[in-house]
Design a protein around this motif. Structure first.
Motif, PDB file in Angstrom:
ATOM      1  N   GLY A  37       0.825  -1.204   0.000  1.00 40.36           N
ATOM      2  CA  GLY A  37       0.000   0.000   0.000  1.00 40.36           C
ATOM      3  C   GLY A  37       0.858   1.251   0.000  1.00 40.36           C
ATOM      4  O   GLY A  37       2.045   1.220   0.328  1.00 40.36           O
ATOM      5  N   ASN A  38       0.237   2.374  -0.380  1.00 41.24           N
ATOM      6  CA  ASN A  38       0.957   3.641  -0.482  1.00 41.24           C
ATOM      7  C   ASN A  38       0.791   4.527   0.737  1.00 41.24           C
ATOM      8  O   ASN A  38       1.434   5.569   0.842  1.00 41.24           O
ATOM      9  N   SER A  39      -0.068   4.145   1.658  1.00 35.09           N
ATOM     10  CA  SER A  39      -0.309   4.954   2.838  1.00 35.09           C
ATOM     11  C   SER A  39      -0.568   4.026   4.012  1.00 35.09           C
ATOM     12  O   SER A  39      -0.918   2.855   3.823  1.00 35.09           O
ATOM     13  N   PRO A  40      -0.411   4.518   5.254  1.00 35.26           N
ATOM     14  CA  PRO A  40      -0.712   3.674   6.415  1.00 35.26           C
ATOM     15  C   PRO A  40      -2.138   3.131   6.386  1.00 35.26           C
ATOM     16  O   PRO A  40      -2.371   1.976   6.762  1.00 35.26           O
ATOM     17  N   GLU A  41      -3.097   3.948   5.914  1.00 31.74           N
ATOM     18  CA  GLU A  41      -4.480   3.483   5.849  1.00 31.74           C
ATOM     19  C   GLU A  41      -4.626   2.280   4.907  1.00 31.74           C
ATOM     20  O   GLU A  41      -5.270   1.283   5.243  1.00 31.74           O
ATOM     21  N   GLN A  42      -4.009   2.390   3.732  1.00 26.49           N
ATOM     22  CA  GLN A  42      -4.093   1.295   2.766  1.00 26.49           C
ATOM     23  C   GLN A  42      -3.408   0.039   3.299  1.00 26.49           C
ATOM     24  O   GLN A  42      -3.928  -1.064   3.163  1.00 26.49           O
ATOM     25  N   VAL A  43      -2.253   0.230   3.906  1.00 20.49           N
ATOM     26  CA  VAL A  43      -1.491  -0.905   4.428  1.00 20.49           C
ATOM     27  C   VAL A  43      -2.286  -1.661   5.475  1.00 20.49           C
ATOM     28  O   VAL A  43      -2.433  -2.890   5.434  1.00 20.49           O
ATOM     29  N   VAL A  44      -2.842  -0.919   6.435  1.00 24.56           N
ATOM     30  CA  VAL A  44      -3.500  -1.577   7.557  1.00 24.56           C
ATOM     31  C   VAL A  44      -4.826  -2.213   7.136  1.00 24.56           C
ATOM     32  O   VAL A  44      -5.227  -3.256   7.674  1.00 24.56           O
ATOM     33  N   GLY A  70     -11.504  -9.297  10.932  1.00 28.91           N
ATOM     34  CA  GLY A  70     -10.044  -9.270  10.928  1.00 28.91           C
ATOM     35  C   GLY A  70      -9.576  -7.863  11.253  1.00 28.91           C
ATOM     36  O   GLY A  70     -10.209  -6.881  10.843  1.00 28.91           O
ATOM     37  N   ALA A  71      -8.491  -7.744  12.019  1.00 30.23           N
ATOM     38  CA  ALA A  71      -7.984  -6.414  12.389  1.00 30.23           C
ATOM     39  C   ALA A  71      -6.470  -6.435  12.484  1.00 30.23           C
ATOM     40  O   ALA A  71      -5.869  -7.454  12.812  1.00 30.23           O
ATOM     41  N   ASP A  72      -5.876  -5.297  12.197  1.00 30.65           N
ATOM     42  CA  ASP A  72      -4.434  -5.140  12.352  1.00 30.65           C
ATOM     43  C   ASP A  72      -4.149  -3.687  12.746  1.00 30.65           C
ATOM     44  O   ASP A  72      -4.856  -2.775  12.309  1.00 30.65           O
ATOM     45  N   THR A  73      -3.138  -3.506  13.578  1.00 25.92           N
ATOM     46  CA  THR A  73      -2.791  -2.173  14.077  1.00 25.92           C
ATOM     47  C   THR A  73      -1.336  -1.855  13.753  1.00 25.92           C
ATOM     48  O   THR A  73      -0.461  -2.700  13.931  1.00 25.92           O
ATOM     49  N   ILE A  74      -1.111  -0.640  13.275  1.00 26.88           N
ATOM     50  CA  ILE A  74       0.257  -0.184  13.014  1.00 26.88           C
ATOM     51  C   ILE A  74       0.444   1.204  13.623  1.00 26.88           C
ATOM     52  O   ILE A  74      -0.514   1.923  13.879  1.00 26.88           O
ATOM     53  N   VAL A  75       1.701   1.543  13.836  1.00 22.50           N
ATOM     54  CA  VAL A  75       2.069   2.868  14.344  1.00 22.50           C
ATOM     55  C   VAL A  75       2.850   3.581  13.247  1.00 22.50           C
ATOM     56  O   VAL A  75       3.687   2.972  12.567  1.00 22.50           O
ATOM     57  N   ALA A  76       2.559   4.863  13.061  1.00 19.83           N
ATOM     58  CA  ALA A  76       3.262   5.642  12.041  1.00 19.83           C
ATOM     59  C   ALA A  76       3.752   6.963  12.636  1.00 19.83           C
ATOM     60  O   ALA A  76       3.060   7.581  13.449  1.00 19.83           O
ATOM     61  N   PHE A  77       4.944   7.352  12.236  1.00 22.41           N
ATOM     62  CA  PHE A  77       5.508   8.639  12.641  1.00 22.41           C
ATOM     63  C   PHE A  77       5.963   9.358  11.389  1.00 22.41           C
ATOM     64  O   PHE A  77       6.765   8.827  10.615  1.00 22.41           O
ATOM     65  N   GLN A  78       5.391  10.545  11.150  1.00 23.06           N
ATOM     66  CA  GLN A  78       5.667  11.316   9.944  1.00 23.06           C
ATOM     67  C   GLN A  78       5.447  10.458   8.692  1.00 23.06           C
ATOM     68  O   GLN A  78       6.240  10.439   7.767  1.00 23.06           O
ATOM     69  N   ASN A  79       4.354   9.691   8.740  1.00 16.59           N
ATOM     70  CA  ASN A  79       3.887   8.839   7.638  1.00 16.59           C
ATOM     71  C   ASN A  79       4.768   7.616   7.377  1.00 16.59           C
ATOM     72  O   ASN A  79       4.575   6.895   6.399  1.00 16.59           O
ATOM     73  N   LYS A  80       5.735   7.362   8.266  1.00 15.00           N
ATOM     74  CA  LYS A  80       6.568   6.165   8.140  1.00 15.00           C
ATOM     75  C   LYS A  80       6.068   5.122   9.130  1.00 15.00           C
ATOM     76  O   LYS A  80       5.883   5.408  10.312  1.00 15.00           O
ATOM     77  N   ILE A  81       5.854   3.911   8.637  1.00 15.31           N
ATOM     78  CA  ILE A  81       5.320   2.846   9.482  1.00 15.31           C
ATOM     79  C   ILE A  81       6.407   2.276  10.383  1.00 15.31           C
ATOM     80  O   ILE A  81       7.504   1.937   9.931  1.00 15.31           O
ATOM     81  N   GLU A  93      15.380   2.667  20.055  1.00 15.28           N
ATOM     82  CA  GLU A  93      15.456   3.735  19.062  1.00 15.28           C
ATOM     83  C   GLU A  93      14.061   4.227  18.655  1.00 15.28           C
ATOM     84  O   GLU A  93      13.855   5.424  18.454  1.00 15.28           O
ATOM     85  N   THR A  94      13.121   3.298  18.542  1.00 15.89           N
ATOM     86  CA  THR A  94      11.755   3.680  18.186  1.00 15.89           C
ATOM     87  C   THR A  94      11.140   4.561  19.269  1.00 15.89           C
ATOM     88  O   THR A  94      10.553   5.615  18.981  1.00 15.89           O
ATOM     89  N   LEU A  95      11.266   4.146  20.530  1.00 16.13           N
ATOM     90  CA  LEU A  95      10.673   4.903  21.630  1.00 16.13           C
ATOM     91  C   LEU A  95      11.369   6.247  21.826  1.00 16.13           C
ATOM     92  O   LEU A  95      10.726   7.240  22.176  1.00 16.13           O
ATOM     93  N   LYS A  96      12.660   6.293  21.580  1.00 12.46           N
ATOM     94  CA  LYS A  96      13.396   7.565  21.660  1.00 12.46           C
ATOM     95  C   LYS A  96      12.891   8.526  20.579  1.00 12.46           C
ATOM     96  O   LYS A  96      12.774   9.735  20.804  1.00 12.46           O
ATOM     97  N   LEU A  97      12.583   7.967  19.414  1.00 12.42           N
ATOM     98  CA  LEU A  97      12.045   8.770  18.313  1.00 12.42           C
ATOM     99  C   LEU A  97      10.677   9.348  18.666  1.00 12.42           C
ATOM    100  O   LEU A  97      10.367  10.502  18.337  1.00 12.42           O
ATOM    101  N   LEU A  98       9.856   8.571  19.345  1.00 13.28           N
ATOM    102  CA  LEU A  98       8.487   8.989  19.655  1.00 13.28           C
ATOM    103  C   LEU A  98       8.389   9.875  20.896  1.00 13.28           C
ATOM    104  O   LEU A  98       7.415  10.618  21.057  1.00 13.28           O
ATOM    105  N   ALA A  99       9.383   9.805  21.770  1.00 15.29           N
ATOM    106  CA  ALA A  99       9.332  10.537  23.041  1.00 15.29           C
ATOM    107  C   ALA A  99       9.216  12.042  22.804  1.00 15.29           C
ATOM    108  O   ALA A  99       9.944  12.621  21.991  1.00 15.29           O
ATOM    109  N   GLY A 100       8.264  12.666  23.497  1.00 17.89           N
ATOM    110  CA  GLY A 100       8.080  14.106  23.396  1.00 17.89           C
ATOM    111  C   GLY A 100       7.387  14.565  22.128  1.00 17.89           C
ATOM    112  O   GLY A 100       7.287  15.773  21.881  1.00 17.89           O
ATOM    113  N   LYS A 101       6.886  13.628  21.347  1.00 20.72           N
ATOM    114  CA  LYS A 101       6.262  13.987  20.061  1.00 20.72           C
ATOM    115  C   LYS A 101       4.916  13.281  19.916  1.00 20.72           C
ATOM    116  O   LYS A 101       4.557  12.416  20.708  1.00 20.72           O
TER     117      LYS A 101
END
Length: 200
Positions: A37-44, A70-81, A93-101
């Motif tokens: 998919g081209n977007s988080p919505e399409q992917v999930v 059926g269900a699936d959950t993803i996390v995206a930051f600045q449109n990157k999954i 590294e992932t949590l450090k990226l998300l901290a404070g944002k």
């Protein structure tokens, strides 16, 4: 066999449906999580569809099953999954990226409704914004050492220990847990289906 089948092994999704008073059976999906998919919505949405159909194909001979979720959950930051971490370093590294944002949590849901010898798919996705307070490296390391992040998209579970760092949520909290229950009921009503009214 219940008339409603949840195509997921997630204890969190199971708990949400149980609290809503839904009778259902659980058959975990064996489908591969092939991200397309081209977007988080399409992917999930595609991931949820794959999960639902992998279970529904097994149920075609079972006349009692009328609905597969059926269900699936993803996390995206600045449109990157951000998927499940491969190891503790990636989790850190992932949590450090998300901290404070702020970041986004997407859950895709596919409802398969039996129509004779076919399953009719209805898919949708829900997005919730989650913002964390600043978190120190030591706090992140302590959390990673618990092992909790290792099987979770985005390396955290909001209902777990990292939930104390949540500054705010915009959208459906249940969506972050793994199933947008309100939206699911709304979409079912649009299809003329009352899940609570489906007898065993």
């Amino acid at each position: 066999m219940e008339k409603i089948v949840l195509a997921s092994a997630s204890p969190r999704r199971r708990e949400l449906l149980e609290r809503a008073g839904i009778g259902f059976a659980v058959i975990p999906s064996k489908g591969e999580e092939d991200i397309q998919g081209n977007s988080p919505e399409q992917v999930v949405e595609m991931l949820s569809r794959t999960k639902a159909f992998s279970v529904a194909d097994e149920l075609m001979e079972n006349r009692e099953a009328e609905l597969v979720i059926g269900a699936d959950t993803i996390v995206a930051f600045q449109n990157k999954i951000l998927g499940k971490p491969a190891d503790e370093q990636e989790a850190f590294e992932t949590l450090k990226l998300l901290a404070g944002k702020a970041h986004q949590v997407y859950t895709g849901v596919t409802i398969l409704v039996r129509n004779g010898e076919k399953w009719e798919p209805h898919s949708f996705s829900e997005c919730t914004d989650v913002e964390f307070y600043p978190v120190s490296d030591n706090e992140i390391l302590d959390y990673v050492k618990t092992g909790e992040p290792m099987d979770k998209a985005g390396s955290y579970g909001i209902q777990g220990r990292f939930g104390v760092y949540v500054k705010g949520i915009r959208g459906d909290y249940n969506n972050v847990v793994g199933l947008p229950l309100g939206r699911l009921f709304y979409e079912m009503k649009k299809l003329g289906i009352d899940m609570r009214g489906m007898e065993k």
